[in-house]
Motif scaffolding. Structure first.
Motif, mmCIF file in Angstrom:
data_model
loop_
_atom_site.group_PDB
_atom_site.id
_atom_site.type_symbol
_atom_site.label_atom_id
_atom_site.label_comp_id
_atom_site.label_asym_id
_atom_site.label_seq_id
_atom_site.Cartn_x
_atom_site.Cartn_y
_atom_site.Cartn_z
ATOM 1 N N PHE A 345 0.835 -1.259 0.109
ATOM 2 C CA PHE A 345 0.109 0.141 -0.099
ATOM 3 C C PHE A 345 0.740 1.333 -0.150
ATOM 4 C CE2 PHE A 345 -2.929 -3.347 1.381
ATOM 5 C CZ PHE A 345 -4.202 -2.639 1.037
ATOM 6 N N THR A 346 2.110 0.917 0.259
ATOM 7 C CA THR A 346 3.118 2.208 0.483
ATOM 8 C C THR A 346 4.297 1.980 -0.198
ATOM 9 O OG1 THR A 346 4.081 1.467 2.321
ATOM 10 C CG2 THR A 346 2.146 2.760 2.862
ATOM 11 N N SER A 347 5.043 3.064 -0.517
ATOM 12 C CA SER A 347 6.404 2.870 -1.076
ATOM 13 C C SER A 347 7.353 3.593 0.039
ATOM 14 C CB SER A 347 6.684 3.662 -2.425
ATOM 15 O OG SER A 347 5.855 2.937 -3.562
ATOM 16 N N VAL A 348 8.139 2.729 0.612
ATOM 17 C CA VAL A 348 9.157 3.388 1.552
ATOM 18 C C VAL A 348 10.894 2.871 1.034
ATOM 19 C CG1 VAL A 348 10.154 3.793 3.780
ATOM 20 C CG2 VAL A 348 7.630 3.763 3.351
ATOM 21 N N TYR A 370 3.863 4.161 -9.151
ATOM 22 C CA TYR A 370 3.105 3.398 -8.270
ATOM 23 C C TYR A 370 1.748 3.692 -7.669
ATOM 24 C CZ TYR A 370 6.722 -0.010 -8.795
ATOM 25 O OH TYR A 370 7.748 -1.018 -9.263
ATOM 26 N N TYR A 371 1.640 5.165 -7.735
ATOM 27 C CA TYR A 371 0.506 5.682 -7.035
ATOM 28 C C TYR A 371 0.019 5.209 -5.803
ATOM 29 C CZ TYR A 371 -3.429 9.136 -7.655
ATOM 30 O OH TYR A 371 -4.322 10.135 -7.268
ATOM 31 N N ARG A 372 0.791 5.708 -4.756
ATOM 32 C CA ARG A 372 0.444 5.120 -3.376
ATOM 33 C C ARG A 372 1.232 6.061 -2.459
ATOM 34 N NH1 ARG A 372 3.264 -0.815 -4.300
ATOM 35 N NH2 ARG A 372 5.492 -0.293 -3.863
ATOM 36 N N PRO A 373 1.023 6.325 -1.398
ATOM 37 C CA PRO A 373 1.711 7.280 -0.253
ATOM 38 C C PRO A 373 3.269 6.704 -0.281
ATOM 39 C CG PRO A 373 -0.227 6.593 0.795
ATOM 40 C CD PRO A 373 -0.237 5.809 -0.508
ATOM 41 N N ASP A 382 23.617 12.004 11.877
ATOM 42 C CA ASP A 382 23.623 10.979 12.401
ATOM 43 C C ASP A 382 21.870 10.417 12.275
ATOM 44 O OD1 ASP A 382 22.385 12.706 13.987
ATOM 45 O OD2 ASP A 382 23.229 12.112 15.841
ATOM 46 N N LYS A 383 21.201 11.071 11.682
ATOM 47 C CA LYS A 383 19.677 10.587 11.580
ATOM 48 C C LYS A 383 19.376 10.347 9.985
ATOM 49 C CE LYS A 383 18.243 13.154 15.460
ATOM 50 N NZ LYS A 383 17.729 14.318 16.131
ATOM 51 N N LEU A 384 18.101 9.768 10.014
ATOM 52 C CA LEU A 384 17.733 9.473 8.418
ATOM 53 C C LEU A 384 16.693 10.731 8.248
ATOM 54 C CD1 LEU A 384 17.049 5.897 8.312
ATOM 55 C CD2 LEU A 384 19.183 6.955 7.873
ATOM 56 N N SER A 385 16.417 11.119 7.086
ATOM 57 C CA SER A 385 15.756 12.374 6.683
ATOM 58 C C SER A 385 14.803 11.757 5.546
ATOM 59 C CB SER A 385 16.563 13.762 6.172
ATOM 60 O OG SER A 385 15.645 14.546 5.973
ATOM 61 N N ALA A 386 13.192 12.218 5.639
ATOM 62 C CA ALA A 386 12.695 11.630 4.352
ATOM 63 C C ALA A 386 11.791 12.722 3.908
ATOM 64 C CB ALA A 386 11.808 10.723 4.767
ATOM 65 N N SER A 387 11.436 12.609 2.421
ATOM 66 C CA SER A 387 10.373 13.806 2.055
ATOM 67 C C SER A 387 9.220 12.535 1.674
ATOM 68 C CB SER A 387 10.814 13.829 0.727
ATOM 69 O OG SER A 387 11.350 15.345 1.049
ATOM 70 N N ALA A 388 8.123 12.846 2.208
ATOM 71 C CA ALA A 388 6.879 12.102 1.934
ATOM 72 C C ALA A 388 5.626 12.831 0.795
ATOM 73 C CB ALA A 388 6.100 12.067 3.272
ATOM 74 N N ARG A 389 5.210 12.097 0.216
ATOM 75 C CA ARG A 389 4.183 12.410 -0.995
ATOM 76 C C ARG A 389 3.053 11.585 -0.884
ATOM 77 N NH1 ARG A 389 7.298 15.704 -0.647
ATOM 78 N NH2 ARG A 389 8.407 17.197 -1.959
ATOM 79 N N VAL A 436 -0.379 1.328 9.045
ATOM 80 C CA VAL A 436 -1.503 2.602 9.358
ATOM 81 C C VAL A 436 -2.234 3.041 7.815
ATOM 82 C CG1 VAL A 436 -1.479 4.802 9.611
ATOM 83 C CG2 VAL A 436 -0.285 3.649 11.355
ATOM 84 N N VAL A 437 -1.300 2.909 6.693
ATOM 85 C CA VAL A 437 -1.901 3.388 5.619
ATOM 86 C C VAL A 437 -2.903 2.082 4.913
ATOM 87 C CG1 VAL A 437 -1.444 3.789 2.928
ATOM 88 C CG2 VAL A 437 0.067 4.812 4.852
ATOM 89 N N SER A 438 -2.471 0.817 5.177
ATOM 90 C CA SER A 438 -3.412 -0.338 4.817
ATOM 91 C C SER A 438 -4.658 -0.410 5.406
ATOM 92 C CB SER A 438 -2.627 -1.344 4.769
ATOM 93 O OG SER A 438 -2.475 -1.902 6.169
#
Length: 562
Positions: A345-348, A370-373, A382-389, A436-438
């Motif tokens: 349901f998601t792409s991460v 893929y048309y999904r969150p 020292d961290k991970l950073s992400a962009s969400a769409r 959560v998304v599913s």
């Protein structure tokens, strides 16, 4: 593609509005769908006026903000204009700084480094202010969640005015003034301003104290229109007025920096779409590839030769950004395929070496595929950073709230957000986000939707209709380009693939013997078989003008066919 026909207004309403405005039924139909029900509302829509802008002092804390800035100027304090590194942030900083500097010299600008400091107000930025004897920071397009940072600034004797448009959290920073129409107790009548729009309301309020009106500030609206376009806020109400006049400025007398960008691409008249795809990516490229301060320098420059030099630098940043974007997208798609994750349901996805400046664009590209969150992660310190769409209709901000126990910090909107987390939390977060998304997404939302305004017979398409539809602009969320559907049409035998690898579809089509009309379908070359040999088909399209050898003709811009 899921074709969805918007609800049709009642025939009684269509007939009434058609008579009242002396327009045909189709135009009345389209206006009613946009919430326009009478002559006065139609006049506001077709003839925006600066006098339609709301009183800036109706925004909560505006009086406090104005008085604090006036007192800073009176006491010769140093002021720092602070904004984010994206288009909305850099245009906001350029707007506020150039307005204040017209009459007051002690104004500096600050854009956080995307890689060293990250999004929003930073401790480094406050240290910079303290080191330079700055006692007032005006934060634009950020700050609504900077609770600890504002406390830190207060301890150093620095006041904050926050101009933001993001959703506030439960608690607010202890700033001198917070201008954000999304605050629950803010009665400002229009809630959808971008950060630069909130900044414009502040300069409108400041100018009014000197007896000036919005007319006197019109030359700042090229920046506001650019931010409205880039931030994908609704082009309704006040944003529509600001975008309308801002586009006029862009096309007649833009500031030198924007003119230098336009000169790079040699385009004559720009629409809001051109601003989104031509001006905005170049301004963004500075913050993505180098530093957002380059964009502010370009947008505040008053020397034409220097502006041309800055624009050339930014053009090279943009070329570099395009190459990185393509490479990273290919790697991310491969990661999804290799991990056998096409049916989630998601792409991460995550790679510690991906460039932080392009992960937002890559997230958008993956969402298109893929048309999904979607979230794209990279290493940031020292961290991970992400962009969400997200996809249309699904609130990714709420979904991230459902995973907040795994996240260090996050912020954003319904459709786009940013976050950081500890590397050891990545796998837990990935599984929790999928869960959560599913559990919350309507499966329908995982199929892209084309929203159709109305059926249209090809013989209804006339130059007069096109002239009226052009007056519906500027287009954007809340006022999208009208989209139509025609059934039982056929190619006249002209259809062929065009462009690189024949990716696009070009045709000449008619319906029940109507006069043929040209059609172009970008990225629809693979559907040539559906229209070849005069086979009947249905199409979803918008109307467009094609200019060739000085001749302008109407054509259909195909969105999908079946």
């Amino acid at each position: 593609m899921r074709w969805t026909l918007k609800p049709k207004p009642t025939q009684e309403d269509i007939n009434r509005l058609s008579r009242e405005l002396n327009v045909d039924a189709l135009v009345a139909h389209l206006l009613l769908q946009r919430g326009i029900h009478n002559y006065d509302e139609a006049k506001l829509f077709f003839r925006p006026e600066l006098e339609h802008l709301h009183d800036p002092f109706s925004m909560k804390d505006m009086q406090k903000a104005v008085e604090r800035i006036e007192s800073a100027i009176e006491n010769q304090e140093n002021i720092l204009v602070y904004g984010d590194y994206d288009v909305d942030g850099t245009t906001s900083v350029a707007l506020m700084a150039s307005y204040l500097q017209e009459s007051y010299p002690n104004v500096a600008t600050y854009i956080p480094d995307r890689y060293e400091e990250g999004y929003g107000v930073s401790f480094q930025g406050i240290d910079y202010a303290a080191d330079n004897d700055i006692s007032l920071i005006i934060a634009l397009d950020c700050g609504i969640k900077a609770i600890e940072k504002v406390v830190y600034a207060t301890e150093k004797g620095i006041d904050f005015i926050i101009c933001d448009h993001h959703r506030p959290g439960e608690n607010l920073p202890d700033a001198v003034a917070i201008l954000d129409p999304k605050q629950e107790d803010c009665t400002y009548p229009y809630k959808e301003l971008c950060g630069c729009g909130v900044g414009f309301k502040l300069i409108q309020a400041l100018a009014s104290r000197k007896g000036k009106t919005a007319e006197d500030l019109i030359l700042y609206l090229d920046l506001v229109a650019t931010a409205i376009a880039a931030d994908i806020v609704p082009i309704t109400g006040e944003n529509r007025v600001l975008a309308h006049f801002g586009l006029q400025v862009i096309n007649t007398s833009p500031r030198i920096g924007i003119q230098a960008l336009i000169d790079q691409v040699k385009k004559r008249t720009l629409t809001i779409t051109d601003v989104v795809f031509i001006i905005a990516p170049r301004i963004n490229a500075a913050g993505r590839m180098k530093h957002g301060q380059h964009a502010v320098a370009l947008l505040t420059e008053t020397d034409f030769n220097m502006a041309q030099q800055f624009a050339q630098e930014i053009e090279s940043f943009n070329a570099e950004r395009r190459n990185l974007d393509q490479e990273t997208t290919e790697a991310a798609l491969l990661q999804i395929q290799e991990n056998d994750e096409e049916n989630r349901f998601t792409s991460v996805v995550y790679n510690e070496n991906w460039h932080k400046g392009v992960i937002g664009i890559v997230a958008s590209r993956l969402t298109e595929t893929y048309y999904r969150p979607t979230l794209v992660f990279t290493k940031s310190g020292d961290k991970l950073s992400a962009s969400a769409r997200s996809v249309k209709g699904f609130d990714i901000y709420n979904a991230l709230e459902g995973c907040s126990d795994c996240i260090e910090q996050f912020g954003g909107h319904m459709y786009a957000a940013g976050l950081t987390l500890l590397e050891e939390q990545y796998e837990t977060f990935k599984q929790q986000f999928e869960k959560v998304v599913s559990e919350t997404i309507d499966p329908h939302l995982l199929q892209p939707e084309i929203s159709i305004d109305a059926p249209l017979e090809l013989n209804q398409i006339t130059p007069k209709l096109m002239r009226i539809l052009k007056q519906f602009a500027p287009f954007g969320p809340g006022n999208m380009t009208p989209v139509f559907m025609a059934e039982g049409i056929q190619d006249t035998g002209y259809a062929r693939g065009v462009g690189e690898e024949e990716k696009h579809l070009k045709a000449s089509i008619s319906q029940k013997g109507s006069t043929p009309i040209g059609a172009i379908g970008f990225n629809l070359g693979n559907k040539l078989g559906l229209v070849a040999n005069k086979k009947p088909f249905d199409a979803v399209f918008s109307l467009d003008e094609n200019e060739w050898n000085g001749t302008v003709s109407l054509q259909l811009k195909l969105r999908d066919i079946r």
